[in-house]
Design an enzyme around this catalytic site. Sequence first.
Site, PDB file in Angstrom:
ATOM      1  N   HIS A 109     -11.252  -0.283  -7.589  1.00 22.23           N
ATOM      2  CA  HIS A 109     -11.560   0.795  -6.643  1.00 22.23           C
ATOM      3  C   HIS A 109     -11.348   2.168  -7.290  1.00 22.23           C
ATOM      4  O   HIS A 109     -12.318   2.899  -7.502  1.00 22.23           O
ATOM      5  CB  HIS A 109     -10.709   0.644  -5.366  1.00 22.23           C
ATOM      6  CG  HIS A 109     -10.958   1.719  -4.361  1.00 22.23           C
ATOM      7  ND1 HIS A 109      -9.945   2.346  -3.686  1.00 22.23           N
ATOM      8  CD2 HIS A 109     -12.112   2.287  -3.922  1.00 22.23           C
ATOM      9  CE1 HIS A 109     -10.468   3.255  -2.863  1.00 22.23           C
ATOM     10  NE2 HIS A 109     -11.785   3.232  -2.987  1.00 22.23           N
ATOM     11  N   HIS A 158      -4.610   1.617  -2.320  1.00 21.51           N
ATOM     12  CA  HIS A 158      -5.246   1.448  -1.001  1.00 21.51           C
ATOM     13  C   HIS A 158      -5.247  -0.019  -0.600  1.00 21.51           C
ATOM     14  O   HIS A 158      -6.061  -0.461   0.191  1.00 21.51           O
ATOM     15  CB  HIS A 158      -6.659   2.025  -1.024  1.00 21.51           C
ATOM     16  CG  HIS A 158      -6.723   3.384  -1.669  1.00 21.51           C
ATOM     17  ND1 HIS A 158      -7.107   3.569  -2.985  1.00 21.51           N
ATOM     18  CD2 HIS A 158      -6.377   4.604  -1.192  1.00 21.51           C
ATOM     19  CE1 HIS A 158      -7.028   4.845  -3.288  1.00 21.51           C
ATOM     20  NE2 HIS A 158      -6.585   5.500  -2.228  1.00 21.51           N
TER      21      HIS A 158
END
Length: 172
Positions: A102, A121
């Site tokens: 990510h 995250h």
Amino acid sequence: MKCNRLVDAGRRQFLRGGIVGAAGAAANTVLPARQAAALSLARVEYPSNRLANIADLAVDTPLDIAYPDADSPGVLLKLGTAVEGGAGPDGDIVAFSVLCPHKGWQLSYHAADRTLNCPGHYSRFDCESGGQEVWGHATQNLPQFLLRVDDAGDIFAEGVDELIYGRLSNVL
Ligand code: FES
């Protein structure tokens, strides 16, 4: 009169376009060969790097590694049961990049469910399923390093199956 001249000019333009189009079509018959050459140039020869020896590993105890170069941290794991992409006599040794696909935060191993977890995250990747993402923001599974184990038990990484975070291509 003026209108007819414009029509003639339009016809000439149309015919010129047809000739250019035909030439373009002929050129296209050459293109696949060029594309094939470009594709072969894009194929990457990864280095064969020794990561560790089987004797260095214990089940569920991650070993820090780097592959294919020092800027690409990873982890080497012995899972204790044969898994997808597993190497070694028990088919249970795997290695992954620990850069989250990510945004590149560094993942940590969670032995209870055999996942690599992102503190950024919270994406999670299953080490028993080839690094498949099981939760989170990442739009790609975790890059898995392709392993080979020789007769002496030395473990070598010899390829990567996905794009490592921060790299523009799979070219080293
Ligand atoms: Fe890992 Fe965002 S950097 S989920």
